[in-house]
Design a protein around this motif. Sequence first.
Motif, PDB file in Angstrom:
ATOM      1  N   THR A 106       0.835  -1.205   0.000  1.00  0.00           N
ATOM      2  CA  THR A 106       0.000   0.000   0.000  1.00  0.00           C
ATOM      3  C   THR A 106       0.865   1.247   0.000  1.00  0.00           C
ATOM      4  O   THR A 106       0.607   2.198  -0.751  1.00  0.00           O
ATOM      5  CB  THR A 106      -0.931   0.002   1.231  1.00  0.00           C
ATOM      6  OG1 THR A 106      -1.683  -1.206   1.246  1.00  0.00           O
ATOM      7  CG2 THR A 106      -1.865   1.186   1.209  1.00  0.00           C
ATOM      8  N   LEU A 107       1.911   1.243   0.808  1.00  0.00           N
ATOM      9  CA  LEU A 107       2.831   2.383   0.868  1.00  0.00           C
ATOM     10  C   LEU A 107       3.507   2.607  -0.478  1.00  0.00           C
ATOM     11  O   LEU A 107       3.592   3.734  -0.967  1.00  0.00           O
ATOM     12  CB  LEU A 107       3.872   2.149   1.960  1.00  0.00           C
ATOM     13  CG  LEU A 107       4.900   3.248   2.161  1.00  0.00           C
ATOM     14  CD1 LEU A 107       4.236   4.509   2.674  1.00  0.00           C
ATOM     15  CD2 LEU A 107       5.983   2.793   3.099  1.00  0.00           C
ATOM     16  N   VAL A 108       3.969   1.535  -1.108  1.00  0.00           N
ATOM     17  CA  VAL A 108       4.635   1.642  -2.412  1.00  0.00           C
ATOM     18  C   VAL A 108       3.657   2.151  -3.469  1.00  0.00           C
ATOM     19  O   VAL A 108       4.012   3.001  -4.298  1.00  0.00           O
ATOM     20  CB  VAL A 108       5.248   0.283  -2.811  1.00  0.00           C
ATOM     21  CG1 VAL A 108       5.730   0.297  -4.248  1.00  0.00           C
ATOM     22  CG2 VAL A 108       6.389  -0.079  -1.870  1.00  0.00           C
ATOM     23  N   MET A 111       3.174   5.869  -3.060  1.00  0.00           N
ATOM     24  CA  MET A 111       4.353   6.606  -3.515  1.00  0.00           C
ATOM     25  C   MET A 111       4.434   6.631  -5.037  1.00  0.00           C
ATOM     26  O   MET A 111       4.810   7.649  -5.631  1.00  0.00           O
ATOM     27  CB  MET A 111       5.609   6.004  -2.891  1.00  0.00           C
ATOM     28  CG  MET A 111       5.662   6.202  -1.381  1.00  0.00           C
ATOM     29  SD  MET A 111       7.040   5.411  -0.575  1.00  0.00           S
ATOM     30  CE  MET A 111       8.352   6.563  -0.965  1.00  0.00           C
ATOM     31  N   GLU A 112       4.055   5.548  -5.696  1.00  0.00           N
ATOM     32  CA  GLU A 112       4.025   5.537  -7.162  1.00  0.00           C
ATOM     33  C   GLU A 112       3.006   6.532  -7.702  1.00  0.00           C
ATOM     34  O   GLU A 112       3.280   7.254  -8.661  1.00  0.00           O
ATOM     35  CB  GLU A 112       3.696   4.125  -7.668  1.00  0.00           C
ATOM     36  CG  GLU A 112       4.842   3.144  -7.562  1.00  0.00           C
ATOM     37  CD  GLU A 112       4.451   1.748  -8.020  1.00  0.00           C
ATOM     38  OE1 GLU A 112       3.242   1.476  -8.213  1.00  0.00           O
ATOM     39  OE2 GLU A 112       5.367   0.927  -8.189  1.00  0.00           O
ATOM     40  N   LYS A 113       1.826   6.561  -7.085  1.00  0.00           N
ATOM     41  CA  LYS A 113       0.789   7.511  -7.520  1.00  0.00           C
ATOM     42  C   LYS A 113       1.255   8.956  -7.329  1.00  0.00           C
ATOM     43  O   LYS A 113       0.984   9.819  -8.157  1.00  0.00           O
ATOM     44  CB  LYS A 113      -0.515   7.284  -6.742  1.00  0.00           C
ATOM     45  CG  LYS A 113      -1.149   5.933  -6.959  1.00  0.00           C
ATOM     46  CD  LYS A 113      -1.799   5.846  -8.304  1.00  0.00           C
ATOM     47  CE  LYS A 113      -2.549   4.525  -8.413  1.00  0.00           C
ATOM     48  NZ  LYS A 113      -3.166   4.352  -9.711  1.00  0.00           N
ATOM     49  N   ALA A 114       1.961   9.222  -6.249  1.00  0.00           N
ATOM     50  CA  ALA A 114       2.467  10.577  -6.004  1.00  0.00           C
ATOM     51  C   ALA A 114       3.498  10.966  -7.055  1.00  0.00           C
ATOM     52  O   ALA A 114       3.515  12.099  -7.531  1.00  0.00           O
ATOM     53  CB  ALA A 114       3.064  10.666  -4.602  1.00  0.00           C
ATOM     54  N   LYS A 115       4.366  10.050  -7.408  1.00  0.00           N
ATOM     55  CA  LYS A 115       5.356  10.337  -8.457  1.00  0.00           C
ATOM     56  C   LYS A 115       4.666  10.574  -9.797  1.00  0.00           C
ATOM     57  O   LYS A 115       5.062  11.460 -10.558  1.00  0.00           O
ATOM     58  CB  LYS A 115       6.361   9.183  -8.577  1.00  0.00           C
ATOM     59  CG  LYS A 115       7.519   9.295  -7.634  1.00  0.00           C
ATOM     60  CD  LYS A 115       8.311  10.549  -7.931  1.00  0.00           C
ATOM     61  CE  LYS A 115       9.596  10.578  -7.147  1.00  0.00           C
ATOM     62  NZ  LYS A 115      10.269  11.860  -7.237  1.00  0.00           N
ATOM     63  N   GLU A 116       3.643   9.782 -10.105  1.00  0.00           N
ATOM     64  CA  GLU A 116       2.885   9.975 -11.348  1.00  0.00           C
ATOM     65  C   GLU A 116       2.232  11.357 -11.385  1.00  0.00           C
ATOM     66  O   GLU A 116       2.106  11.968 -12.443  1.00  0.00           O
ATOM     67  CB  GLU A 116       1.797   8.907 -11.479  1.00  0.00           C
ATOM     68  CG  GLU A 116       2.309   7.531 -11.802  1.00  0.00           C
ATOM     69  CD  GLU A 116       1.192   6.483 -11.778  1.00  0.00           C
ATOM     70  OE1 GLU A 116      -0.004   6.863 -11.788  1.00  0.00           O
ATOM     71  OE2 GLU A 116       1.525   5.281 -11.739  1.00  0.00           O
ATOM     72  N   ALA A 117       1.812  11.846 -10.226  1.00  0.00           N
ATOM     73  CA  ALA A 117       1.144  13.150 -10.150  1.00  0.00           C
ATOM     74  C   ALA A 117       2.127  14.309 -10.244  1.00  0.00           C
ATOM     75  O   ALA A 117       1.723  15.453 -10.380  1.00  0.00           O
ATOM     76  CB  ALA A 117       0.348  13.252  -8.853  1.00  0.00           C
ATOM     77  N   GLY A 118       3.429  14.012 -10.167  1.00  0.00           N
ATOM     78  CA  GLY A 118       4.431  15.071 -10.327  1.00  0.00           C
ATOM     79  C   GLY A 118       5.018  15.594  -9.032  1.00  0.00           C
ATOM     80  O   GLY A 118       5.451  16.747  -8.977  1.00  0.00           O
ATOM     81  N   ALA A 119       5.053  14.778  -7.999  1.00  0.00           N
ATOM     82  CA  ALA A 119       5.637  15.213  -6.723  1.00  0.00           C
ATOM     83  C   ALA A 119       7.126  15.472  -6.901  1.00  0.00           C
ATOM     84  O   ALA A 119       7.841  14.659  -7.480  1.00  0.00           O
ATOM     85  CB  ALA A 119       5.412  14.156  -5.652  1.00  0.00           C
ATOM     86  N   ALA A 120       7.596  16.624  -6.409  1.00  0.00           N
ATOM     87  CA  ALA A 120       9.008  16.968  -6.520  1.00  0.00           C
ATOM     88  C   ALA A 120       9.851  16.108  -5.584  1.00  0.00           C
ATOM     89  O   ALA A 120      10.956  15.708  -5.923  1.00  0.00           O
ATOM     90  CB  ALA A 120       9.217  18.448  -6.206  1.00  0.00           C
ATOM     91  N   ARG A 121       9.316  15.835  -4.401  1.00  0.00           N
ATOM     92  CA  ARG A 121      10.020  15.056  -3.378  1.00  0.00           C
ATOM     93  C   ARG A 121       9.034  14.194  -2.626  1.00  0.00           C
ATOM     94  O   ARG A 121       7.912  14.609  -2.375  1.00  0.00           O
ATOM     95  CB  ARG A 121      10.667  16.015  -2.387  1.00  0.00           C
ATOM     96  CG  ARG A 121      12.135  15.854  -2.211  1.00  0.00           C
ATOM     97  CD  ARG A 121      12.682  16.919  -1.306  1.00  0.00           C
ATOM     98  NE  ARG A 121      12.600  16.422   0.065  1.00  0.00           N
ATOM     99  CZ  ARG A 121      12.844  17.150   1.121  1.00  0.00           C
ATOM    100  NH1 ARG A 121      13.149  18.417   0.992  1.00  0.00           N
ATOM    101  NH2 ARG A 121      12.774  16.643   2.316  1.00  0.00           N
ATOM    102  N   LEU A 122       9.467  12.987  -2.263  1.00  0.00           N
ATOM    103  CA  LEU A 122       8.646  12.090  -1.454  1.00  0.00           C
ATOM    104  C   LEU A 122       9.334  11.850  -0.123  1.00  0.00           C
ATOM    105  O   LEU A 122      10.530  11.587  -0.078  1.00  0.00           O
ATOM    106  CB  LEU A 122       8.471  10.737  -2.149  1.00  0.00           C
ATOM    107  CG  LEU A 122       7.409  10.663  -3.225  1.00  0.00           C
ATOM    108  CD1 LEU A 122       7.493   9.350  -3.967  1.00  0.00           C
ATOM    109  CD2 LEU A 122       6.038  10.830  -2.637  1.00  0.00           C
ATOM    110  N   VAL A 123       8.568  11.954   0.960  1.00  0.00           N
ATOM    111  CA  VAL A 123       9.102  11.757   2.289  1.00  0.00           C
ATOM    112  C   VAL A 123       8.145  10.835   3.047  1.00  0.00           C
ATOM    113  O   VAL A 123       6.934  10.996   2.960  1.00  0.00           O
ATOM    114  CB  VAL A 123       9.226  13.110   3.056  1.00  0.00           C
ATOM    115  CG1 VAL A 123       9.703  12.889   4.470  1.00  0.00           C
ATOM    116  CG2 VAL A 123      10.116  14.048   2.306  1.00  0.00           C
TER     117      VAL A 123
END
Length: 131
Positions: A106-108, A111-123
């Motif tokens: 679920t966490l992964v 994080m993949e969805k956030a990267k697809e949306a264009g997140a500059a940084r993931l924490v």
Amino acid sequence: MDIPVRTKSTGLNLTPLIDIVFLLLVFFLLTTQFIEEDGIGVKLPSSNSVTTRDRDEVAIAITKKGDLFVKGQRLPLASLTAKLEQVLGADTTVVVRGDREVALQTLVSVMEKAKEAGAARLVVATLQEGN
């Protein structure tokens, strides 16, 4: 002949002290960052590393059951990318606040969805060990 004795009241003038304390109070209130916490009950995992929070950040909370919340609004995983595209800015950090018992998949996925949306940084948010 009696000589009149004048007694002078010796006391502290507290007005300047009160002024300084008031100014310090105003200074600390104005310079303190007010951290907005979401009201989702998530028990964060612990870690030894500590970092500070960004001003431009969007928090995603993942509960023990796997429910997702963005800005207090419950979302299914399928619509997470669309919601993040709406709220993300050019230099926005996405903070994933996952419960310590949430499944790693679920966490992964989040994080993949956030990267697809264009997140500059993931924490991934954690508590400092010992808390």
